[in-house]
Design an enzyme around this catalytic site. Structure first.
Site, PDB file in Angstrom:
ATOM      1  N   GLU A   1       0.781  -0.937   0.208  1.00 27.55           N
ATOM      2  CA  GLU A   1       0.045  -0.044  -0.087  1.00 27.55           C
ATOM      3  C   GLU A   1       1.056   1.317   0.006  1.00 27.55           C
ATOM      4  O   GLU A   1       1.953   1.407   0.933  1.00 27.55           O
ATOM      5  CB  GLU A   1      -0.764  -0.172   1.343  1.00 27.55           C
ATOM      6  CG  GLU A   1      -2.209   0.925   1.064  1.00 27.55           C
ATOM      7  CD  GLU A   1      -1.688   2.287   1.272  1.00 27.55           C
ATOM      8  OE1 GLU A   1      -2.039   3.014   0.106  1.00 27.55           O
ATOM      9  OE2 GLU A   1      -1.201   2.742   2.240  1.00 27.55           O
ATOM     10  N   HIS A   2       0.697   2.181  -1.017  1.00 31.08           N
ATOM     11  CA  HIS A   2       1.768   3.182  -1.254  1.00 31.08           C
ATOM     12  C   HIS A   2       1.631   4.316  -0.608  1.00 31.08           C
ATOM     13  O   HIS A   2       2.477   5.361  -0.816  1.00 31.08           O
ATOM     14  CB  HIS A   2       1.224   3.314  -2.857  1.00 31.08           C
ATOM     15  CG  HIS A   2       2.404   4.209  -3.484  1.00 31.08           C
ATOM     16  ND1 HIS A   2       3.808   4.495  -3.186  1.00 31.08           N
ATOM     17  CD2 HIS A   2       2.489   4.178  -5.002  1.00 31.08           C
ATOM     18  CE1 HIS A   2       4.490   4.945  -4.093  1.00 31.08           C
ATOM     19  NE2 HIS A   2       3.931   4.900  -4.951  1.00 31.08           N
ATOM     20  N   CYS A   3       0.636   4.603   0.401  1.00 33.46           N
ATOM     21  CA  CYS A   3       0.550   6.001   0.791  1.00 33.46           C
ATOM     22  C   CYS A   3       1.762   6.593   1.793  1.00 33.46           C
ATOM     23  O   CYS A   3       1.716   7.538   1.794  1.00 33.46           O
ATOM     24  CB  CYS A   3      -0.759   6.181   1.795  1.00 33.46           C
ATOM     25  SG  CYS A   3      -0.920   5.361   3.350  1.00 33.46           S
TER      26      CYS A   3
ATOM     27  N   LEU B   1       4.673   4.532   1.686  1.00 39.60           N
ATOM     28  CA  LEU B   1       5.833   3.809   1.252  1.00 39.60           C
ATOM     29  C   LEU B   1       6.110   3.646  -0.154  1.00 39.60           C
ATOM     30  O   LEU B   1       5.237   3.648  -0.952  1.00 39.60           O
ATOM     31  CB  LEU B   1       5.672   2.116   1.596  1.00 39.60           C
ATOM     32  CG  LEU B   1       5.667   1.791   3.042  1.00 39.60           C
ATOM     33  CD1 LEU B   1       4.981   0.552   3.273  1.00 39.60           C
ATOM     34  CD2 LEU B   1       7.061   1.992   3.972  1.00 39.60           C
TER      35      LEU B   1
END
Length: 604
Positions: A315-317, A319
């Site tokens: 999950e990109h938020c 990282l």
């Protein structure tokens, strides 16, 4: 030097001047515009820049914010909006994946052994992180921000009606490292809480972990009842998932407890009950495989297939790829037994394993079914392709006198021209972790020099010398622009944050309408991706991938190493033919450029 020791001594992300960003914006968008579109864009930039104009007011507000006590960067507000403010689904649209290298001949081959080894490595990394023993990254003599490492463990994105939030340790509500001792293991759509640290905090041994995973496989042999795999809900659009999560949480006290177990878990492990048909299938399953066997809001999900192949969904938020590369390299560069020994793991018997069961009513079961069907259809409407070059790598490009990244980016542009008949806006992610809380900068690849290079390559009358000169000029300009982005001298995020300030504070600042700059052909065309590109170089991964960013965009995720070059392409199904043509033309372009550069003098 401890992990986070250098954080406050790193330089701040530089805030460009308004004039510099507007000048760069005009230069960056110009190659994509007609003469009339350029004139219209230039006029609105002039209005934006005029004394007392909206740009001056908004930039002054940003300067004031950047100087506020406790603010790490003028991007502190931008990043939460960019990632947590998106309202569509994050599964496939935002999360990214790595397909790990296969286990070596002397490494565990079975699913359970591979999964246990990855768990041991991840737990060992966390123990190092908790003690500030993960060495800070230094690149080209510059220390890199390590703050993202604080979000690797026990971090979960929480859906919200207007904007999402993040639940994680190292904050006011949860100071210090995570004290969780469990992970969540998925199998066949069922979820299990599994302890990986004993009561005294010592990690379980590899044998213990394998025994726990075998217990999960046994307990999950029969899939859960239809329409009860709650992981499907994490594939919904964010506001819809927020409402469903609230219904789920308030339906029964046990549901709130199960959500708490998932959200505080160190990470997720997803055990699949099948082996992928091939490498492409493995990549697709890592990106958007489901069957309720994911929690896409979890920061880190390690996925292990029945044949022992493995990867990660992120999950990109909080990282970025560079942080996950560091984690992956640490995970895979050391044998599982050594990870276990270093972490102080010891045999403690079978880890506690408990099923996580949700009480659902008819409405929630209907939502689970609807989410599952909708995401299956969404995945089916996405076309993907892997492309591998095992006879080309960064060593080849350097031997030909070219920057490896410039070489492949020029090849992308030539292939795109031949696949679609024109150039188009191209995004490339540039890491800026040398700054305090630094993340990435947005680079736009198409330059006048690239236009001239493509034109020369497409001109049958152009000589080899002309084409080589055009290539080297375009490559040099690409390197120059990338360096500007690396030093924070790029216009897009700066101007975008000014637009966001107008949305948030326009009435207060007297800028009551969106400045017309943000409706110009230049702004709209520069940000309308035809290619969205990002690189993840590591010897420990085979492929890296993400979804495309628009209805006609090709997502280009690439692993460029000294001896190989692997890509994962994605695009909406209606334009799949163009993606496949792009892949074919890319193979031709790479061969053509190698022949061109090897037959004449280099730029050096």
């Amino acid at each position: 030097m401890t992990t986070f020791a250098r954080e406050e001594t790193l330089p701040r992300v530089p805030l460009p001047t308004l004039e510099a960003s507007c000048e760069r914006f005009l230069a960056w968008c110009a190659p994509l515009l007609t003469a009339d579109e350029r004139a219209a864009t230039e006029a609105e930039v002039a209005a934006f820049l005029r004394p007392g104009g909206p740009g001056r007011v908004l930039h002054a507000a940003l300067e004031e914010y950047d100087a506020t006590a406790g603010v790490h960067s003028w991007l502190d507000t931008f990043w939460p909006y960019r990632y947590l403010g998106r309202r569509d689904r994050i599964a496939l649209n935002a999360n990214f994946f790595f397909l790990f290298q296969d286990a070596g001949p002397d490494e565990p081959q079975s699913q359970v052994a591979r999964a246990a080894g990855l768990i041991a490595g991840a737990v060992g990394y966390k123990r190092q992180l908790d003690q500030d023993l993960v060495p800070p990254v230094v690149q080209r003599g510059q220390a890199q921000s390590m703050v993202q490492n604080a979000y690797l463990f026990s971090t979960t994105r929480i859906p919200g009606a207007q904007q999402d939030t993040v639940r994680s340790p190292y904050g006011d509500e949860w100071p210090g490292p995570s004290d969780a001792r469990h992970i969540v293991v998925f199998h066949r759509g069922a979820m299990f809480r599994m302890e990986v640290l004993g009561a005294d905090g010592d990690p379980h041994s590899l044998d213990d972990l394998e025994a726990g995973l075998h217990a999960v496989l046994k307990a999950g042999a029969q899939p859960p009842a239809p329409d009860t795999s709650v992981g499907h809900l994490t594939t919904m659009a964010r506001a819809e998932w927020a409402a469903a999560r609230e219904s789920l949480r308030t339906r029964h006290p046990g549901n709130a407890a199960a959500l708490d177990d998932i959200e505080t878990a160190l990470f997720c492990v997803c055990l699949e009950d099948f082996a992928p048909a091939d490498v492409q299938d493995a990549c697709d399953q890592l990106l958007y495989g489901d069957r309720g066997n994911r929690w896409f809001d979890k920061a880190v999900s390690l996925i292990v297939f029945a044949d022992g192949r493995a990867g990660i969904n992120v999950e990109h938020c909080e990282l970025d790829g560079t942080t996950i590369l560091g984690f992956t390299d640490a995970l895979l560069s050391t044998p599982a037994e050594e990870h276990s020994r270093r972490s102080g793991a010891r045999s403690q018997g079978l880890p506690a394993v408990e099923p996580l069961v949700f009480e659902l009513d008819d409405a929630l079961r209907a939502q689970v079914r609807s989410a599952a069907d909708a995401f299956a259809a969404y995945g089916a409407a996405t076309a993907t392709r892997t492309v591998s070059f095992d006879d080309f790598g960064s060593t080849t490009a350097k031997a030909l006198g070219a920057s490896p990244d410039a070489f492949v980016q020029l090849a992308y542009q030539l292939a795109h021209q031949r696949a679609k008949g024109h150039l188009g806006a191209t995004y490339e992610s540039i890491a800026t972790r040398q700054y305090r809380y630094g993340r990435t900068e947005a680079m736009r690849v198409v330059t006048p020099e690239i236009q001239e290079f493509v034109a020369a390559m497409e001109d049958p009358a152009a000589s080899a010398d002309t084409r080589r000169a055009a290539f080297h000029a375009a490559a040099a300009q690409h390197v120059t622009r990338a360096k500007e982005c690396q030093t924070g001298q790029a216009p897009e995020q700066h101007l975008w944050e000014l637009e966001l300030i107008q949305r948030r504070r326009g009435a207060e600042l007297g800028v009551t309408e969106q400045p017309a700059l943000f409706r110009t052909p230049g702004w709209l065309k520069m940000r309308d991706d035809y290619l969205s590109t990002s690189s993840a170089p590591s010897v420990h991964i085979q492929y890296f991938g993400f979804g495309s960013t628009s209805s006609r965009c090709i997502g280009v995720a690439y692993v460029l190493l000294p001896d190989r070059f692997h890509l994962y392409l994605s695009t909406p199904l209606p334009v799949a033919d163009q993606m496949h043509t792009f892949a074919d033309r890319l193979r031709e372009a790479l061969t053509e450029l190698r022949e061109l550069l090897s037959s004449g003098p280099s730029a050096n």
